[in-house]
Scaffold this active site. Sequence first.
Site, PDB file in Angstrom:
ATOM      1  CG  MET A 116      61.466  11.999  37.033  1.00 12.19           C
ATOM      2  SD  MET A 116      60.495  10.420  36.953  1.00 12.19           S
ATOM      3  CE  MET A 116      58.909  10.689  36.894  1.00 12.19           C
ATOM      4  CE1 TYR A 117      62.207  12.056  41.067  1.00  9.01           C
ATOM      5  CE2 TYR A 117      63.731  12.896  42.560  1.00  9.01           C
ATOM      6  CZ  TYR A 117      63.105  11.705  41.861  1.00  9.01           C
ATOM      7  OH  TYR A 117      63.523  10.599  42.613  1.00  9.01           O
ATOM      8  N   GLY A 118      59.501  17.458  39.312  1.00 10.70           N
ATOM      9  CA  GLY A 118      59.045  18.873  39.094  1.00 10.70           C
ATOM     10  C   GLY A 118      58.493  18.926  37.779  1.00 10.70           C
ATOM     11  N   GLY A 119      58.955  17.902  36.709  1.00 11.49           N
ATOM     12  CA  GLY A 119      58.726  18.145  35.363  1.00 11.49           C
ATOM     13  C   GLY A 119      60.020  18.870  34.596  1.00 11.49           C
TER      14      GLY A 119
END
Length: 285
Positions: free
Chosen positions: A55-58
């Site tokens: 999920m980091y950065g999308g």
Amino acid sequence: MTRTTFAIGGDLEVRRLGFGAMHLPTEPEEARAAAVAVARRAVELGVTLIDTAHMYGGGGANEELLAEALHPYPDGLLITTKVGIARSAGSGEWERDGRPEVLRDQVEQALRRLRVERIELLQLHRIDPDTPLADQLGTLAELRAEGKVGRIGLSEVTVDELAEARKLVDVASVQNRYNLLDREHEPVLDACTAAGIAFLPWRTVAWGDAGARAEVAAVAAELDATPTQVALAWLLAHSPAVLPIPGTAHLGHLEENVAAAGIELTPAQRARLDGLGDTANGGQA
């Protein structure tokens, strides 16, 4: 003297003070270039444990950034990622999703984005209450049997959840919110320490609040250190199973954090800091 390394899963040795990549921006171009420089500098400074997540950065952008910065990876560098949170098709919000097909797809994406054939440490970002735990961990165990995952970890779990998970798989790590001023998960840390499970605290310095405490400032002054370094040094001294993963997008803060590994608290200083804990709640990592 505080031990500087830990063997995750009993065989994967890393330096205990790691780096959390969550705050590294992936855009615009100038910010991305600066983030690449921070990741590379972390490795130059001796960091061998870097934490990221789907999920980091999308949806994998942070994983791609680390691969851009560091691939081909130097020997001994561990990049651990997390799966189990996905965007809802309906709301577009990030939600827990531990369905086997979602976990498997996110692992396959991580392998491609990180440019590796195996993720040496894969953590379940959150337990999905709507999917049987046996299905979630069973999927990760299948991926391990297929050679795509080396070791399995958990994130934001209780003592009971950890115990239940250990009945299903070997748990190599736990990543919970924990720091000098926020010790809600102390029982989980105690369980990890007793079992030899790596404990990767996130929000390691209480968003800088530690510096507002007179006792922390006093210890920092005695050691000619910063409050942030004192908070990290306390984590390293508190349990040999603790592997802090402070994150930053700034080179100066990175160097400050890494230098904390060289700070030794006296028994008296540790005792003073031990009395500062509370159970303030935090956000999500």
